[in-house]
Design an enzyme around this catalytic site. Structure first.
Site, PDB file in Angstrom:
ATOM      1  N   ASN A  86       0.866  -1.175   0.000  1.00  0.00           N
ATOM      2  CA  ASN A  86       0.000   0.000   0.000  1.00  0.00           C
ATOM      3  C   ASN A  86       0.905   1.228   0.000  1.00  0.00           C
ATOM      4  O   ASN A  86       1.472   1.573   1.037  1.00  0.00           O
ATOM      5  CB  ASN A  86      -0.897  -0.024   1.251  1.00  0.00           C
ATOM      6  CG  ASN A  86      -1.717   1.240   1.386  1.00  0.00           C
ATOM      7  OD1 ASN A  86      -1.779   2.064   0.473  1.00  0.00           O
ATOM      8  ND2 ASN A  86      -2.354   1.413   2.539  1.00  0.00           N
ATOM      9  N   TRP A  87       1.041   1.824  -1.172  1.00  0.00           N
ATOM     10  CA  TRP A  87       1.971   2.954  -1.304  1.00  0.00           C
ATOM     11  C   TRP A  87       1.435   4.244  -0.705  1.00  0.00           C
ATOM     12  O   TRP A  87       2.140   5.250  -0.668  1.00  0.00           O
ATOM     13  CB  TRP A  87       2.287   3.186  -2.785  1.00  0.00           C
ATOM     14  CG  TRP A  87       3.323   2.247  -3.328  1.00  0.00           C
ATOM     15  CD1 TRP A  87       4.033   1.295  -2.638  1.00  0.00           C
ATOM     16  CD2 TRP A  87       3.776   2.187  -4.691  1.00  0.00           C
ATOM     17  NE1 TRP A  87       4.888   0.647  -3.492  1.00  0.00           N
ATOM     18  CE2 TRP A  87       4.754   1.175  -4.755  1.00  0.00           C
ATOM     19  CE3 TRP A  87       3.458   2.891  -5.849  1.00  0.00           C
ATOM     20  CZ2 TRP A  87       5.418   0.850  -5.939  1.00  0.00           C
ATOM     21  CZ3 TRP A  87       4.111   2.568  -7.034  1.00  0.00           C
ATOM     22  CH2 TRP A  87       5.078   1.557  -7.063  1.00  0.00           C
ATOM     23  N   LYS A  88       0.173   4.260  -0.320  1.00  0.00           N
ATOM     24  CA  LYS A  88      -0.441   5.484   0.233  1.00  0.00           C
ATOM     25  C   LYS A  88      -0.152   6.655  -0.706  1.00  0.00           C
ATOM     26  O   LYS A  88      -0.183   6.483  -1.912  1.00  0.00           O
ATOM     27  CB  LYS A  88       0.058   5.711   1.660  1.00  0.00           C
ATOM     28  CG  LYS A  88      -0.109   4.454   2.502  1.00  0.00           C
ATOM     29  CD  LYS A  88       0.086   4.650   3.952  1.00  0.00           C
ATOM     30  CE  LYS A  88      -0.087   3.290   4.643  1.00  0.00           C
ATOM     31  NZ  LYS A  88      -0.158   3.370   6.077  1.00  0.00           N
ATOM     32  N   HIS A 119      -9.663   1.188   4.414  1.00  0.00           N
ATOM     33  CA  HIS A 119      -8.414   1.361   5.165  1.00  0.00           C
ATOM     34  C   HIS A 119      -8.672   2.296   6.352  1.00  0.00           C
ATOM     35  O   HIS A 119      -9.442   3.247   6.242  1.00  0.00           O
ATOM     36  CB  HIS A 119      -7.328   1.953   4.251  1.00  0.00           C
ATOM     37  CG  HIS A 119      -5.976   1.893   4.890  1.00  0.00           C
ATOM     38  ND1 HIS A 119      -5.570   2.821   5.810  1.00  0.00           N
ATOM     39  CD2 HIS A 119      -4.964   1.000   4.770  1.00  0.00           C
ATOM     40  CE1 HIS A 119      -4.337   2.507   6.227  1.00  0.00           C
ATOM     41  NE2 HIS A 119      -3.958   1.408   5.604  1.00  0.00           N
ATOM     42  N   GLU A 150      -7.046   4.609   7.596  1.00  0.00           N
ATOM     43  CA  GLU A 150      -6.779   6.038   7.355  1.00  0.00           C
ATOM     44  C   GLU A 150      -7.986   6.695   6.683  1.00  0.00           C
ATOM     45  O   GLU A 150      -8.330   7.839   6.983  1.00  0.00           O
ATOM     46  CB  GLU A 150      -5.503   6.188   6.507  1.00  0.00           C
ATOM     47  CG  GLU A 150      -4.265   5.925   7.348  1.00  0.00           C
ATOM     48  CD  GLU A 150      -3.039   5.471   6.578  1.00  0.00           C
ATOM     49  OE1 GLU A 150      -3.015   5.589   5.341  1.00  0.00           O
ATOM     50  OE2 GLU A 150      -2.094   4.973   7.225  1.00  0.00           O
ATOM     51  N   GLU A 183      -5.956  -5.268  10.271  1.00  0.00           N
ATOM     52  CA  GLU A 183      -4.951  -4.241  10.561  1.00  0.00           C
ATOM     53  C   GLU A 183      -5.284  -3.541  11.878  1.00  0.00           C
ATOM     54  O   GLU A 183      -6.101  -2.608  11.895  1.00  0.00           O
ATOM     55  CB  GLU A 183      -4.929  -3.198   9.439  1.00  0.00           C
ATOM     56  CG  GLU A 183      -4.528  -3.755   8.095  1.00  0.00           C
ATOM     57  CD  GLU A 183      -3.826  -2.708   7.236  1.00  0.00           C
ATOM     58  OE1 GLU A 183      -2.704  -2.970   6.818  1.00  0.00           O
ATOM     59  OE2 GLU A 183      -4.395  -1.632   7.010  1.00  0.00           O
ATOM     60  N   GLY A 205       1.891   2.003  10.818  1.00  0.00           N
ATOM     61  CA  GLY A 205       2.851   3.097  10.709  1.00  0.00           C
ATOM     62  C   GLY A 205       3.512   3.468  12.027  1.00  0.00           C
ATOM     63  O   GLY A 205       4.163   4.505  12.143  1.00  0.00           O
ATOM     64  N   SER A 245       2.911  -2.370  10.342  1.00  0.00           N
ATOM     65  CA  SER A 245       4.357  -2.412  10.570  1.00  0.00           C
ATOM     66  C   SER A 245       5.003  -3.749  10.189  1.00  0.00           C
ATOM     67  O   SER A 245       5.933  -4.210  10.849  1.00  0.00           O
ATOM     68  CB  SER A 245       4.677  -2.048  12.023  1.00  0.00           C
ATOM     69  OG  SER A 245       4.233  -0.730  12.300  1.00  0.00           O
ATOM     70  N   GLY A 290       2.607  -1.199   4.284  1.00  0.00           N
ATOM     71  CA  GLY A 290       2.712   0.225   3.945  1.00  0.00           C
ATOM     72  C   GLY A 290       4.172   0.632   3.780  1.00  0.00           C
ATOM     73  O   GLY A 290       4.789   0.399   2.736  1.00  0.00           O
ATOM     74  N   GLY A 291       4.748   1.203   4.830  1.00  0.00           N
ATOM     75  CA  GLY A 291       6.106   1.768   4.777  1.00  0.00           C
ATOM     76  C   GLY A 291       7.138   0.865   4.109  1.00  0.00           C
ATOM     77  O   GLY A 291       7.893   1.309   3.231  1.00  0.00           O
TER      78      GLY A 291
HETATM   79  P1  PGA Z   1       2.456   0.092   7.668  1.00  0.00           P
HETATM   80  O1  PGA Z   1       1.042   0.377   6.956  1.00  0.00           O
HETATM   81  O2  PGA Z   1       2.978  -1.189   7.103  1.00  0.00           O
HETATM   82  O3  PGA Z   1       3.296   1.283   7.298  1.00  0.00           O
HETATM   83  O4  PGA Z   1       2.194  -0.006   9.134  1.00  0.00           O
HETATM   84  C1  PGA Z   1       0.135  -0.677   6.754  1.00  0.00           C
HETATM   85  C2  PGA Z   1      -1.098  -0.135   6.078  1.00  0.00           C
HETATM   86  O5  PGA Z   1      -1.420   1.033   6.277  1.00  0.00           O
HETATM   87  O6  PGA Z   1      -1.789  -0.860   5.357  1.00  0.00           O
END
Ligand code: PGA
Length: 255
Positions: free
Chosen positions: A9-11, A94, A96, A166, A172, A212, A233-234
């Site tokens: 997930n590149w956000k 998600h 966010e 999640e 994050g 994470s 994500g990251g």
């Molecule tokens: P993260 O993000 O791996 O940076 O914790 C996961 C996500 O938001 O799907």
């Protein structure tokens, strides 16, 4: 055996050139799609350059879609638009977006229906807040999300869905749930899916862990029976790290 699925997930990271650099590099070293489903979930403006690389080992996904197929919704993107680019997957719900764009379970449900209507495979995110984990209401929160998010869907629909568990406190933050906690919670989600849609669906549905995930913890997570992959994500921003994690998932298949 359920086929593992690793999704990045590149956000709101990566410009066109950065995306191209990543995809060319990662495409060399991620496993074949027969062994692992590897998906890059990117922002809409990157679709055009990424979709050309969709093939033997990579699938492209979006990070959101609107519940309507068309209409006066400035700035939104619809299922038919994604479909016209041959996008394969779409992240829905998600945390966010639930927090920042006020997406409720009812909206998430409408978006899942829109995705399925347009032949897009939904990756549906759910998870609890830290207070809920601490006060012992995680399962109740997840039960509520599962029943509302998957309302009016059939067992046949559920076969196309990937669930991403999640925990919000792990996204994050660098705080991963231990592999044991992640596995136990994914197991609970599988039990509820069994109650709602039957045991065959529960056995078949793929449940990812997200929060994470990185090259250090991927092996441990992937060794657990209820964890079928990861939403990352990251650590998905770097092609070498990402490719490493997709190969960790491949090892699970060959067990
Ligand atoms: P993260 O993000 O791996 O940076 O914790 C996961 C996500 O938001 O799907």
């Amino acid at each position: 055996m359920r086929k593992p699925i690793i999704a990045g997930n590149w956000k709101m990271f990566k410009t066109r050139d950065e995306a191209l650099f990543f995809i060319l590099k990662a495409a060399e070293s991620v496993p074949n799609i027969k062994e692992v489903d590897t998906v890059i979930c990117a922002q809409a403006p990157l679709m055009r350059c990424l979709i050309k690389r969709q093939g033997e080992n990579l699938r492209i996904g979006a990070q959101n879609l609107h519940w309507a197929d068309e209409g006066a919704y400035t700035g939104e993107i619809s299922g038919p638009m994604l479909k016209s680019y041959n996008v394969a997957y779409v992240i829905i719900g998600h945390s966010e977006r639930r927090a920042m764009c006020f997406e409720t379970d009812e909206i998430v449900n409408k978006k899942i229906h829109a995705a399925l209507r347009n032949d897009l495979l939904p990756i549906v995110c759910l998870g609890e807040h830290l207070e809920e984990r601490l006060n012992g209401t995680t399962n109740a929160v997840l039960f509520d999300q599962l029943t509302k998010d998957f309302a009016n869907l059939t067992a046949e629909d559920m076969k196309k869905i990937v669930i991403a568990y999640e925990p919000i406190w792990a996204i994050g933050t660098g705080k991963t749930a231990t592999a044991e906690v992640a596995d136990e919670t994914c197991g609970y989600i599988r039990t509820v899916i069994g109650q709602l849609f039957g045991s065959t669906t529960a056995e078949a549905i793929r449940i990812q862990y997200g929060g994470s995930v990185n090259p250090k913890n991927i092996d441990d997570l992937m060794s657990k029976p209820n964890i079928d992959g990861a939403l990352i994500g990251g650590a998905s921003l770097d092609p070498d790290q990402f490719a490493y994690m997709t190969n960790a998932a491949r090892k699970r298949v060959s067990k």
